[in-house]
Scaffold this active site. Sequence first.
Site, PDB file in Angstrom:
ATOM      1  N   GLU A  79     -32.849 -12.473  57.031  1.00  0.00           N
ATOM      2  CA  GLU A  79     -32.967 -13.501  58.058  1.00  0.00           C
ATOM      3  C   GLU A  79     -32.750 -12.868  59.433  1.00  0.00           C
ATOM      4  O   GLU A  79     -32.463 -13.541  60.401  1.00  0.00           O
ATOM      5  CB  GLU A  79     -31.991 -14.648  57.809  1.00  0.00           C
ATOM      6  CG  GLU A  79     -30.557 -14.245  57.630  1.00  0.00           C
ATOM      7  CD  GLU A  79     -29.668 -15.413  57.219  1.00  0.00           C
ATOM      8  OE1 GLU A  79     -29.555 -16.349  58.017  1.00  0.00           O
ATOM      9  OE2 GLU A  79     -29.090 -15.362  56.126  1.00  0.00           O
ATOM     10  N   CYS A 111     -29.540 -16.788  53.527  1.00  0.00           N
ATOM     11  CA  CYS A 111     -28.917 -15.785  52.649  1.00  0.00           C
ATOM     12  C   CYS A 111     -29.458 -15.839  51.222  1.00  0.00           C
ATOM     13  O   CYS A 111     -29.062 -15.037  50.373  1.00  0.00           O
ATOM     14  CB  CYS A 111     -27.404 -15.974  52.634  1.00  0.00           C
ATOM     15  SG  CYS A 111     -26.704 -16.081  54.284  1.00  0.00           S
ATOM     16  N   HIS A 233     -22.017 -15.646  46.818  1.00  0.00           N
ATOM     17  CA  HIS A 233     -22.435 -15.320  48.175  1.00  0.00           C
ATOM     18  C   HIS A 233     -21.174 -15.261  49.035  1.00  0.00           C
ATOM     19  O   HIS A 233     -20.312 -16.145  48.937  1.00  0.00           O
ATOM     20  CB  HIS A 233     -23.405 -16.384  48.708  1.00  0.00           C
ATOM     21  CG  HIS A 233     -23.612 -16.246  50.188  1.00  0.00           C
ATOM     22  ND1 HIS A 233     -24.067 -15.069  50.748  1.00  0.00           N
ATOM     23  CD2 HIS A 233     -23.372 -17.095  51.223  1.00  0.00           C
ATOM     24  CE1 HIS A 233     -24.115 -15.219  52.062  1.00  0.00           C
ATOM     25  NE2 HIS A 233     -23.690 -16.426  52.370  1.00  0.00           N
TER      26      HIS A 233
HETATM   27  N1  CAA Z   1      -2.396 -17.319  59.100  1.00  0.00           N
HETATM   28  C1  CAA Z   1      -3.017 -17.560  57.913  1.00  0.00           C
HETATM   29  N2  CAA Z   1      -4.085 -18.419  57.791  1.00  0.00           N
HETATM   30  C2  CAA Z   1      -4.519 -19.027  58.904  1.00  0.00           C
HETATM   31  C3  CAA Z   1      -3.901 -18.820  60.157  1.00  0.00           C
HETATM   32  C4  CAA Z   1      -2.799 -17.933  60.230  1.00  0.00           C
HETATM   33  N3  CAA Z   1      -2.175 -17.674  61.384  1.00  0.00           N
HETATM   34  N4  CAA Z   1      -4.582 -19.561  61.077  1.00  0.00           N
HETATM   35  C5  CAA Z   1      -5.562 -20.219  60.414  1.00  0.00           C
HETATM   36  N5  CAA Z   1      -5.523 -19.898  59.102  1.00  0.00           N
HETATM   37  C6  CAA Z   1      -6.412 -20.347  58.043  1.00  0.00           C
HETATM   38  C7  CAA Z   1      -6.753 -21.829  58.141  1.00  0.00           C
HETATM   39  O1  CAA Z   1      -5.759 -22.648  57.569  1.00  0.00           O
HETATM   40  C8  CAA Z   1      -8.075 -21.874  57.387  1.00  0.00           C
HETATM   41  O2  CAA Z   1      -7.814 -21.850  56.011  1.00  0.00           O
HETATM   42  P1  CAA Z   1      -8.340 -23.064  55.090  1.00  0.00           P
HETATM   43  O3  CAA Z   1      -9.829 -23.092  55.249  1.00  0.00           O
HETATM   44  O4  CAA Z   1      -7.917 -22.671  53.719  1.00  0.00           O
HETATM   45  O5  CAA Z   1      -7.695 -24.283  55.620  1.00  0.00           O
HETATM   46  C9  CAA Z   1      -8.711 -20.505  57.713  1.00  0.00           C
HETATM   47  O6  CAA Z   1      -7.647 -19.681  58.209  1.00  0.00           O
HETATM   48  C10 CAA Z   1      -9.771 -20.587  58.804  1.00  0.00           C
HETATM   49  O7  CAA Z   1      -9.217 -21.261  59.875  1.00  0.00           O
HETATM   50  P2  CAA Z   1     -10.046 -22.370  60.669  1.00  0.00           P
HETATM   51  O8  CAA Z   1     -10.671 -23.300  59.675  1.00  0.00           O
HETATM   52  O9  CAA Z   1      -9.225 -22.924  61.739  1.00  0.00           O
HETATM   53  O10 CAA Z   1     -11.143 -21.386  61.284  1.00  0.00           O
HETATM   54  P3  CAA Z   1     -12.318 -21.674  62.280  1.00  0.00           P
HETATM   55  O11 CAA Z   1     -12.636 -23.090  62.360  1.00  0.00           O
HETATM   56  O12 CAA Z   1     -11.966 -20.975  63.538  1.00  0.00           O
HETATM   57  O13 CAA Z   1     -13.521 -20.888  61.601  1.00  0.00           O
HETATM   58  C11 CAA Z   1     -15.256 -20.789  59.950  1.00  0.00           C
HETATM   59  C12 CAA Z   1     -13.751 -20.756  60.197  1.00  0.00           C
HETATM   60  C13 CAA Z   1     -15.735 -22.222  60.090  1.00  0.00           C
HETATM   61  C14 CAA Z   1     -15.541 -20.283  58.537  1.00  0.00           C
HETATM   62  C15 CAA Z   1     -15.964 -19.865  60.979  1.00  0.00           C
HETATM   63  O14 CAA Z   1     -15.556 -18.550  60.822  1.00  0.00           O
HETATM   64  C16 CAA Z   1     -17.473 -19.943  60.930  1.00  0.00           C
HETATM   65  O15 CAA Z   1     -18.101 -20.829  61.502  1.00  0.00           O
HETATM   66  N6  CAA Z   1     -18.132 -18.952  60.224  1.00  0.00           N
HETATM   67  C17 CAA Z   1     -19.577 -18.874  60.121  1.00  0.00           C
HETATM   68  C18 CAA Z   1     -20.139 -19.872  59.138  1.00  0.00           C
HETATM   69  C19 CAA Z   1     -19.857 -19.534  57.715  1.00  0.00           C
HETATM   70  O16 CAA Z   1     -19.560 -18.416  57.352  1.00  0.00           O
HETATM   71  N7  CAA Z   1     -20.025 -20.539  56.825  1.00  0.00           N
HETATM   72  C20 CAA Z   1     -19.848 -20.338  55.401  1.00  0.00           C
HETATM   73  C21 CAA Z   1     -20.714 -21.251  54.582  1.00  0.00           C
HETATM   74  S1  CAA Z   1     -22.428 -21.095  55.094  1.00  0.00           S
HETATM   75  C22 CAA Z   1     -22.988 -19.697  54.298  1.00  0.00           C
HETATM   76  O17 CAA Z   1     -22.396 -19.241  53.367  1.00  0.00           O
HETATM   77  C23 CAA Z   1     -24.214 -19.019  54.800  1.00  0.00           C
HETATM   78  C24 CAA Z   1     -23.793 -17.848  55.656  1.00  0.00           C
HETATM   79  O18 CAA Z   1     -23.708 -16.738  55.156  1.00  0.00           O
HETATM   80  C25 CAA Z   1     -23.507 -18.069  57.052  1.00  0.00           C
END
Ligand code: CAA
Length: 389
Positions: A79, A111, A233
């Site tokens: 992609e 993906c 994945h």
């Molecule tokens: N210590 C330990 N853990 C902590 C922490 C700390 N100090 N602070 C936060 N965390 C934890 C949170 O509790 C959370 O865990 P849970 O999900 O178990 O609750 C985790 O860390 C992530 O924290 P947030 O949810 O607050 O993180 P975020 O909102 O900033 O971002 C995300 C997380 C949404 C995955 C982001 O990285 C993102 O948008 N990534 C890209 C999209 C993605 O990868 N999607 C996956 C599905 S889509 C797919 O698979 C296709 C692809 O390849 C993209």
Amino acid sequence: MKTGIDRISFYSSRYYLDLKTLAEARGTDPAKYYTGIGQEKMAIPPPDEDIVTMAASAALPIIEAEGRDNIELLALGTESGIDQSKAAGLFVHGLLGLPARCRVVEMKEACYGGTAGLQMALAMVQRNPGSKALVIGADIARYDLGSPGEATQGCGAVAMLITANPRIMTVEPEAGIFSDDIMDFWRPNYRSQALVDGKYSTRVYLNALADTWGQYTTITGRGYGDIDRFCYHLPFTRIAEKAQERLAKSAGIKPDDETLEQVLRRSLVYNRITGNSYAASLYVGLNSLLDNDDGDLGGKRVGMYSYGSGCVAEYFSGIIEPGYREQLFTGRHRDMLDDRTELTFRQYEDMFTLNFPTDGGEHTFAQYRTGPFRLAGVEQHKRIYKRAE
Ligand code: CAA
């Protein structure tokens, strides 16, 4: 007749950013990255590396070991396309010196593209058992600087030789399949960074898993206990642990840490230190499992969950062949990963913001550390690839 993966080879860039460095620059607790999303390092491609160089670098060891005869298909799932018309695989076809009698196509569905290529290859080999296919997943995961997705970047490629009577993994024919027209992650043609509704994307990833797993178990009559190892994945490794807990829960099981270590975590080793590689990432997980599991996996069943945003998902499985270890490139992978250069935050931002020239002029790219191939420059809108010195 058995069909499946005869050889598998992984390549990732020679540069990485430690997520502790990113956390410091972004004022985030590093534990959020290391523990919360389960990522330690992300591989960053230098300006003279793209999906073509990564794909060709992943495939070269297979070609050197097995030759080029009877490779009648090169399917490249990506992609991170470099052209709206020409398949990126044609550059790879040229760099590897593959025969003219070979179909070359690019597979796109986020993906899921690598799995689409694999299914196409299996069908071709079933129909013509003397033929072979090269299936490659190659991608560069890019999100906007400072966005929540930034810590889940990475890059890499996996090449697989698909044959009859494969020596690594026979792919079983049954599959759970799920598609839905949604906007969880996408990249319009005018953007070089993906857009994502992060929390929504993780929800649909897990929901599509439940759907495809449900179909797979109904079609096969198999249950959780019939799968010996699990590959997913991997946009980030923590999501695989959540997925595993979901599947176990549906069977009334709560896996302890030791079980997760045994059935799942060997498949996460490479992704934790290279990051998301989109179309390649499920197969980076499989390669990580094969290279890092201490036990003999011969005869074991591996569950495979492929997810492409947008979205298409598939659950399928394979049986590892006895003697598979002799076909692996484990030492090569470890040497490559041990010999990477760590970037400072400034170097990372500089590499990230260096945009590919679009003026149609002549440009020569500085030589960075790459694998056997590099993107040397561009002339009249044509990319020029060379063997690295
Ligand atoms: N210590 C330990 N853990 C902590 C922490 C700390 N100090 N602070 C936060 N965390 C934890 C949170 O509790 C959370 O865990 P849970 O999900 O178990 O609750 C985790 O860390 C992530 O924290 P947030 O949810 O607050 O993180 P975020 O909102 O900033 O971002 C995300 C997380 C949404 C995955 C982001 O990285 C993102 O948008 N990534 C890209 C999209 C993605 O990868 N999607 C996956 C599905 S889509 C797919 O698979 C296709 C692809 O390849 C993209």
